[in-house]
Design an enzyme around this catalytic site. Structure first.
Site, PDB file in Angstrom:
ATOM      1  N   LYS A 103      13.128   6.003  13.412  1.00 19.61           N
ATOM      2  CA  LYS A 103      12.968   4.724  12.792  1.00 19.61           C
ATOM      3  C   LYS A 103      11.679   3.973  13.364  1.00 19.61           C
ATOM      4  O   LYS A 103      11.868   3.799  14.733  1.00 19.61           O
ATOM      5  CB  LYS A 103      14.404   3.838  13.034  1.00 19.61           C
ATOM      6  CG  LYS A 103      14.334   2.306  12.769  1.00 19.61           C
ATOM      7  CD  LYS A 103      15.576   1.863  12.709  1.00 19.61           C
ATOM      8  CE  LYS A 103      15.435   0.405  12.218  1.00 19.61           C
ATOM      9  NZ  LYS A 103      14.359  -0.501  12.799  1.00 19.61           N
ATOM     10  N   CYS A 388      -3.093 -25.290  41.141  1.00 17.95           N
ATOM     11  CA  CYS A 388      -3.709 -26.381  41.476  1.00 17.95           C
ATOM     12  C   CYS A 388      -3.054 -27.423  42.376  1.00 17.95           C
ATOM     13  O   CYS A 388      -3.629 -28.432  42.603  1.00 17.95           O
ATOM     14  CB  CYS A 388      -4.233 -27.073  40.132  1.00 17.95           C
ATOM     15  SG  CYS A 388      -3.100 -27.841  39.198  1.00 17.95           S
TER      16      CYS A 388
END
Length: 650
Positions: A103, A388
């Site tokens: 598959k 930051c």
């Protein structure tokens, strides 16, 4: 070795020799040997009636589209019923014979051939309507462009990209956020490209797994015979074993041992009844056909302990949670981290430090958390960005909660944004890797995109930096100078506006006649009215230019650039007309050039004939092709190139 295998071998040899000679200025075989192999390939193609994709005997033209046309399948493509229980699969087989095959984990494609020529390729889509990707299928590595069978043939298969090609392509992408998550995602994007030149570089392969219809061929009621016949027509057919309930274990043991060695992605097996009539007689449920059943591998899970959550920022401001846990062995490798994707999933798992969790590899590749066994839920979601140290906020979009850094000047955002800006499809500046950009940003050399073009101010500092030197600096400056001359679509894409890729940028530029000022002033309604551009893209585009700082930074950047002027053709005789082009062309180099000619004169070109089509261009005006038939049904004029050029006023 059969003739088809020999053809594949010859194509690989000749392609390698041609690349070495024309692109690398070296010879790996003599002209005599090359010609001998080439002549052998030509003869084999004549003998078999098969021409494989990539053959040096054919020249593939690349073509760019504005959009992928949609098309309904003649019958719905249903999903397969699934089981993870071997005994359930044995019960499904019962007293029948079945073909047990991989598959495959890619993108399902339906191919249609007429008169031995590939006529159409359509994706599965939602199972009812797919996208027409014929141009892209023509440049898959292994699809036969010509086959010996001259009557109609319809088949299904999986487009895949191998693990080795996936790794090579990802290795070329410096921005970690821009890398593809798995081969299936890469394959899906590659197959659905608007420019098939990009598809050609991705090494997409097609593996046939089902024959829908082959007019005039008797398969003696055997799916196995269908597979063998497809292989004889030049298709790569999925590997399979013919099994009964008694021989199922041996075959499944083989597949289970082989899956870890495969270079292609597979997420299980498929059992298909060999008796075609028996399978059809069973019909289907509302969701599943009854002639086949999928077997999904049982995921190997390991229990471990969550040590921490690492918060990883990206250029868009999204901060991704990544689970760090005690290392465990999974599918033959040691893993110690897994993406949690977003805050919603984090909350759903009720994660906390010290929790005992079950981890697994999705499709045996991507580490994931399967379950939280202790669910302490003691995890705190940060309110500041880890880079930051400014505000981070949870934002809900479409019922999914995610964490974002709210600081527009966050260094993480800058580094990722600059990485996109200098990338190949954007400003194409060599010598500015993500690591180098990070150094330049931290040293304050660059704060916005325009600063890159003023980097010579820091010549002495850069030359003295570790890993740099006089030569590296000179190469960087030369690359920056080359980048000053660019196109408006490249510039738009390089700005990093959310949802704006290079293809979308081109569409928007054409709509506004390459007038940047008009684009900056446009409102969401104007942008979303452009065909192929929806309200989401329109929203992010106009929001970007609504911010004064963004426009200010753009002005700074523009002061350093030479934007290539696109001259509008004065003759707009085709304005308001929609065309479809099919068949070969004679007056133009290829269909892409004819498309360009039409668009320059105000016309539009689409891929399929609909009620909106005004003219079909086909030099074979009397052919019985599907496009000609459709045009005649709708009363749409079919023009030869001569007719078209007269209409265009040439």
């Amino acid at each position: 070795m059969n003739k088809t295998e020999r053809m594949k071998e010859l194509i690989a040899l000749l392609t390698e020799a041609g690349k070495a000679y024309y692109q690398e200025d070296r010879e790996i075989m003599s002209n005599y040997e090359y010609d001998k192999l080439y002549d052998e390939l030509v003869q084999l193609e004549k003998d078999t009636g098969i021409t494989l994709a990539g053959s040096p005997t054919v020249e593939v033209g690349y073509e760019a589209l504005d959009e992928l046309p949609k098309e309904a399948h003649e019958s719905p493509m249903l999903s397969l019923d699934k089981t993870k229980d071997r005994e359930a699969l044995r019960d499904f087989i019962g007293d029948q014979k079945a073909l047990l095959s991989w598959k495959l984990d890619g993108l399902t494609i339906v191919l249609t051939y007429h008169n031995g020529t590939l006529q159409k390729a359509v994706t599965r889509g939602n199972g009812v309507v797919g996208e027409v990707i014929t141009n892209n299928a023509r440049v898959f590595q292994n699809i036969p462009l010509q086959i010996a069978h001259k009557k109609e043939l319809v088949l299904r298969g999986e487009a895949i990209i191998t693990y080795s090609d996936f790794e090579k392509i990802n290795a070329q992408i410096e921005d970690a956020d821009a890398r593809y998550k798995n081969p299936r995602n890469l394959c899906s994007g590659s197959v659905r490209q608007l420019n098939n030149e990009i598809t050609a570089r991705r090494n997409v392969k097609f593996i046939a797994f089902s024959l829908v219809r082959a007019e005039g061929v008797d398969f003696e009621n055997s799916a196995k015979n269908q597979f063998e016949w497809l292989a004889g027509q030049g298709f790569d057919v999925v590997e399979y074993r013919l099994v009964t309930r008694d021989t199922l274990d041996e075959a499944m043991d083989y597949f289970a041992g082989q899956v870890e060695k495969n270079d292609f992605p597979s997420d299980g097996l498929v059992a298909l009844y060999d008796d075609i009539a028996y399978g059809k007689s069973l019909g289907s449920t509302a969701k599943f056909p009854r002639n086949a059943c999928a077997f999904k591998w049982k995921d190997e899970t390991r229990e471990t302990v969550l040590k921490e959550i690492e918060w990883s920022p990206s250029r868009t401001g999204l901060i991704n949670p990544v689970a760090i846990f005690e290392p465990v062995e999974l599918e033959g490798t040691t893993v110690s981290r897994a993406s949690v994707h977003n805050i919603s999933i984090l909350k759903e798992l009720e994660l906390g430090i010290g929790d005992h969790i079950l981890v697994y590899k999705a499709n045996m590749i991507i580490p994931q958390i399967a379950e939280n066994l202790t669910k302490s839920g003691n995890l705190e979601i940060p309110s500041i960005c880890p880079v930051c140290r400014k505000e981070a906020r949870v934002i809900q979009t479409n019922e999914v909660e995610s964490l974002y850094c709210m600081n527009p000047d966050c260094q993480a955002k800058k580094i990722k944004s600059f990485t996109l800006f200098v990338s190949r499809d954007a400003m194409n500046i060599d010598g500015l890797s993500e690591a180098t950009l990070e150094k330049f940003i931290l040293k304050g050399f660059i704060r916005d995109f325009g600063d890159i073009f003023e980097i010579s101010r820091y010549r002495e500092e850069i030359v003295g930096m570790e890993g740099f030197g006089e030569k590296s600096y000179e190469n960087l400056i030369a690359s920056i100078e080359r980048a000053r001359h660019t196109t408006l679509p490249r510039l738009l894409y390089s700005l990093g506006i959310a949802n704006i890729g290079l293809a979308n940028a081109k569409i928007i530029c054409r709509q506004f006649d390459y007038d940047l000022e008009q684009m900056i002033q446009a409102d969401p309604e104007e942008i979303s009215a452009i065909e192929g551009i929806g309200p989401v893209i329109a929203g992010t585009f106009t929001e970007y230019f609504a911010k004064e700082d963004n426009v200010k930074r753009l002005r700074h950047l523009l002061s350093h650039l030479d934007i290539e002027e696109v001259k509008r053709e004065e003759n707009q005789s085709l304005e308001g007309n929609q065309f479809v082009i099919t068949g070969s062309v004679e007056h133009f180099e290829n269909r892409a050039k004819l498309k360009e000619y039409i668009e320059e004169r105000g016309g539009k070109v689409t891929g399929s004939v609909t009620k909106k089509t005004d003219f079909l261009i086909n030099n074979d005006t009397q052919s019985s092709s599907s496009k000609n038939k459709k045009a005649k049904e709708l009363g749409i004029p079919i023009l030869s190139e001569e007719d078209f050029l007269q209409m265009a006023g040439e």
